[in-house]
Scaffold this motif. Sequence first.
Motif, mmCIF file in Angstrom:
data_model
loop_
_atom_site.group_PDB
_atom_site.id
_atom_site.type_symbol
_atom_site.label_atom_id
_atom_site.label_comp_id
_atom_site.label_asym_id
_atom_site.label_seq_id
_atom_site.Cartn_x
_atom_site.Cartn_y
_atom_site.Cartn_z
ATOM 1 N N MET A 1 0.848 -1.198 0.000
ATOM 2 C CA MET A 1 0.000 0.000 0.000
ATOM 3 C C MET A 1 0.883 1.248 0.000
ATOM 4 O O MET A 1 1.831 1.349 0.782
ATOM 5 C CB MET A 1 -0.908 0.016 1.235
ATOM 6 N N ALA A 2 0.594 2.174 -0.905
ATOM 7 C CA ALA A 2 1.395 3.398 -1.002
ATOM 8 C C ALA A 2 1.168 4.258 0.237
ATOM 9 O O ALA A 2 0.060 4.304 0.778
ATOM 10 C CB ALA A 2 1.016 4.174 -2.259
ATOM 11 N N PRO A 3 2.226 4.938 0.696
ATOM 12 C CA PRO A 3 2.053 5.805 1.871
ATOM 13 C C PRO A 3 1.173 7.001 1.547
ATOM 14 O O PRO A 3 1.094 7.436 0.392
ATOM 15 C CB PRO A 3 3.484 6.241 2.190
ATOM 16 N N VAL A 4 0.510 7.506 2.556
ATOM 17 C CA VAL A 4 -0.251 8.737 2.371
ATOM 18 C C VAL A 4 0.728 9.878 2.133
ATOM 19 O O VAL A 4 1.908 9.802 2.507
ATOM 20 C CB VAL A 4 -1.153 9.028 3.581
ATOM 21 N N LYS A 5 0.247 10.953 1.530
ATOM 22 C CA LYS A 5 1.092 12.114 1.234
ATOM 23 C C LYS A 5 0.567 13.343 1.956
ATOM 24 O O LYS A 5 -0.647 13.584 1.990
ATOM 25 C CB LYS A 5 1.140 12.384 -0.272
ATOM 26 N N VAL A 6 1.483 14.107 2.527
ATOM 27 C CA VAL A 6 1.163 15.388 3.147
ATOM 28 C C VAL A 6 1.899 16.456 2.361
ATOM 29 O O VAL A 6 3.121 16.376 2.183
ATOM 30 C CB VAL A 6 1.590 15.432 4.623
ATOM 31 N N PHE A 7 1.166 17.453 1.885
ATOM 32 C CA PHE A 7 1.749 18.504 1.067
ATOM 33 C C PHE A 7 1.924 19.774 1.887
ATOM 34 O O PHE A 7 0.961 20.321 2.431
ATOM 35 C CB PHE A 7 0.856 18.789 -0.145
ATOM 36 N N GLY A 8 3.169 20.241 1.980
ATOM 37 C CA GLY A 8 3.468 21.469 2.709
ATOM 38 C C GLY A 8 4.816 21.374 3.395
ATOM 39 O O GLY A 8 5.328 20.275 3.630
ATOM 40 N N GLU A 28 3.000 5.183 7.851
ATOM 41 C CA GLU A 28 3.990 5.552 6.834
ATOM 42 C C GLU A 28 3.432 6.715 6.027
ATOM 43 O O GLU A 28 2.263 6.712 5.635
ATOM 44 C CB GLU A 28 4.268 4.357 5.919
ATOM 45 N N TYR A 29 4.268 7.712 5.766
ATOM 46 C CA TYR A 29 3.798 8.866 4.997
ATOM 47 C C TYR A 29 4.941 9.489 4.224
ATOM 48 O O TYR A 29 6.122 9.276 4.530
ATOM 49 C CB TYR A 29 3.154 9.910 5.907
ATOM 50 N N GLU A 30 4.568 10.278 3.234
ATOM 51 C CA GLU A 30 5.536 11.029 2.429
ATOM 52 C C GLU A 30 5.218 12.513 2.579
ATOM 53 O O GLU A 30 4.079 12.923 2.363
ATOM 54 C CB GLU A 30 5.451 10.616 0.962
ATOM 55 N N ASP A 60 -4.668 10.301 0.169
ATOM 56 C CA ASP A 60 -4.652 8.872 0.495
ATOM 57 C C ASP A 60 -5.346 8.166 -0.653
ATOM 58 O O ASP A 60 -6.581 8.101 -0.715
ATOM 59 C CB ASP A 60 -5.384 8.618 1.816
ATOM 60 N N GLY A 61 -4.554 7.678 -1.601
ATOM 61 C CA GLY A 61 -5.127 7.099 -2.814
ATOM 62 C C GLY A 61 -5.860 8.154 -3.607
ATOM 63 O O GLY A 61 -5.294 9.189 -3.960
ATOM 64 N N ASP A 62 -7.147 7.939 -3.845
ATOM 65 C CA ASP A 62 -7.933 8.925 -4.605
ATOM 66 C C ASP A 62 -8.637 9.926 -3.701
ATOM 67 O O ASP A 62 -9.397 10.775 -4.180
ATOM 68 C CB ASP A 62 -8.948 8.231 -5.519
ATOM 69 N N LEU A 63 -8.385 9.843 -2.399
ATOM 70 C CA LEU A 63 -8.999 10.777 -1.450
ATOM 71 C C LEU A 63 -8.087 11.975 -1.229
ATOM 72 O O LEU A 63 -6.921 11.823 -0.865
ATOM 73 C CB LEU A 63 -9.262 10.078 -0.112
#
Length: 219
Positions: A1-8, A28-30, A60-63
């Motif tokens: 499962m790909a990690p969630v992403k946080v932008f900033g 896990e996150y990026e 988170d995926g398409d969310l």
Amino acid sequence: MAPVKVFGPARSANVARVLVFLEEVGAEYELVNIDFKVKEHKSPEHLARNPFGQIPAFQDGDLLLFESRAISKYVLRKYKMDEVDLLREGNLKEAAMVDVWTEVDAHTYNPALSPVVYECIIKPMMYGIPTDDKVVAESLDKLKKVMEVYEARLSQHEYLAGDFVSFADLNHFPHTFYFMATPHAPLFDSYPHVKAWWERIMARPAIKKIGASMIPPKA
């Protein structure tokens, strides 16, 4: 499962809020930096994530989500575990108290404290603009009144929502962390129960890790 992403950027208080809760649950996150100097936050790519052109944004995926407190609640619900029960949603009364003090942070505590951070750190360090001492003094007067309420509450309970650490407590971390880098940090010494509460928050491993990445400039 790909990690969630946080932008900033990691130094952003609102980004730091999300990162703390990701660390609390061990997810896990990026972290994807957004460059404000080139107005990347107003780019079409970022506006597709956050239509208001602000940070953080979260994927988170398409969310796609925005608003740091909403993102943080999503994280706690997605990675729900018994040992990290910060929302207390299994107990109606406890969950209600968490909600109350989360609202207090957003609408009473933070509006009194954050102008001091802006005037003492952000304006001089990021924009080269002198601190407005009048704004600081007015904000400190408001903050002292808020701190009196917090001192009374924390003299009865170890944490804001009760005798358990919660989402409400940890929401106070990012802006208070920067406030403690201003010349006005000794204000907390006048409120011993508030100071002890803050020290308990700062002792948490997730808080220590994210705090180290924020690197507050010297005031």
